[in-house]
Write a protein that holds these residues in place. Sequence first.
Motif, short mmCIF file in Angstrom:
data_model
loop_
_atom_site.label_atom_id
_atom_site.label_comp_id
_atom_site.label_asym_id
_atom_site.label_seq_id
_atom_site.Cartn_x
_atom_site.Cartn_y
_atom_site.Cartn_z
N LEU A 137 0.09 9.97 4.07
CA LEU A 137 0.18 8.63 4.67
C LEU A 137 0.00 8.69 6.18
CD1 LEU A 137 2.99 6.81 2.69
CD2 LEU A 137 0.68 5.97 3.09
N MET A 138 0.56 9.70 6.81
CA MET A 138 0.42 9.82 8.26
C MET A 138 -1.04 10.00 8.66
SD MET A 138 3.18 9.29 9.70
CE MET A 138 4.94 9.35 9.57
N LEU B 20 0.82 -1.21 0.00
CA LEU B 20 0.00 0.00 0.00
C LEU B 20 0.86 1.27 0.00
CD1 LEU B 20 -2.81 -1.28 2.34
CD2 LEU B 20 -3.06 -0.62 -0.06
N CYS B 21 1.96 1.26 0.71
CA CYS B 21 2.87 2.42 0.68
C CYS B 21 3.45 2.59 -0.71
CB CYS B 21 3.98 2.26 1.72
SG CYS B 21 3.44 2.55 3.42
N ASP B 22 3.84 1.50 -1.36
CA ASP B 22 4.35 1.58 -2.74
C ASP B 22 3.32 2.22 -3.66
OD1 ASP B 22 6.83 0.43 -2.35
OD2 ASP B 22 6.24 -1.55 -3.04
N THR C 49 7.40 14.95 1.08
CA THR C 49 6.66 15.62 2.14
C THR C 49 5.16 15.39 1.98
OG1 THR C 49 8.39 17.28 2.35
CG2 THR C 49 6.21 17.87 3.21
N GLU C 50 4.66 15.50 0.76
CA GLU C 50 3.23 15.28 0.52
C GLU C 50 2.84 13.83 0.83
OE1 GLU C 50 -0.04 15.10 -3.05
OE2 GLU C 50 1.78 16.25 -3.40
N TYR D 142 4.22 2.44 16.05
CA TYR D 142 4.98 1.54 15.18
C TYR D 142 4.72 1.89 13.71
CZ TYR D 142 6.08 -2.49 12.34
OH TYR D 142 6.56 -3.30 11.33
N TYR D 143 3.45 2.04 13.35
CA TYR D 143 3.09 2.32 11.96
C TYR D 143 3.56 3.71 11.52
CZ TYR D 143 0.34 -1.93 12.07
OH TYR D 143 -0.05 -3.24 12.17
N LEU D 144 3.48 4.69 12.40
CA LEU D 144 3.97 6.03 12.06
C LEU D 144 5.48 6.00 11.81
CD1 LEU D 144 1.91 8.16 14.62
CD2 LEU D 144 1.55 8.03 12.15
N ASP D 145 6.22 5.31 12.68
CA ASP D 145 7.67 5.16 12.48
C ASP D 145 7.97 4.40 11.20
OD1 ASP D 145 8.16 6.53 14.83
OD2 ASP D 145 8.53 4.71 16.01
N TYR D 146 7.19 3.35 10.95
CA TYR D 146 7.38 2.54 9.76
C TYR D 146 7.25 3.39 8.49
CZ TYR D 146 6.66 -1.05 6.24
OH TYR D 146 6.77 -1.82 5.12
N VAL D 147 6.19 4.18 8.41
CA VAL D 147 5.96 5.01 7.23
C VAL D 147 7.07 6.04 7.07
CG1 VAL D 147 4.43 6.78 6.27
CG2 VAL D 147 3.49 4.63 7.10
#
Length: 126
Positions: A94-95, A63-65, A88-89, A107-112
């Motif tokens: 994503l955040m 999903l990030c890709d 930045t966008e 965890y997910y915020l750090d991951y992104v």
Amino acid sequence: MVYTEAEKKKLDNILKAFSGFIREQNYFDIVYSEKVGYVKILVEMESEPASALATAGEMLDTLCDEFIAETVFSPQNPSHRLTEEAKTESRSRLMAIIAQIEEDREYYLDYVTRYIQECYDKYDND
């Protein structure tokens, strides 16, 4: 594919957070099969096989890709590179999505944050 209860819950939480983004896409979907598990299918590319998402990490990577690719290849980004502005966008949008996940949110915020930086380093600082 059989997931542990904890892994299934993580996958469900990620899918729920990204559901609006997935719904807006016309070329892929993520569906659940009791026999296979979560599967990413490419809607208009019959030659591309569906791909099973075995872990929450795989789903989040996928999903990030897709999310970053949408930003990079948008008409507002004529360079089609992960520029500092596109980075930045992507991070900001994503955040906002990740903030919807209540469990393990940090965890997910750090991951992104790490994921976007790795993409930026890999593709634009060669």
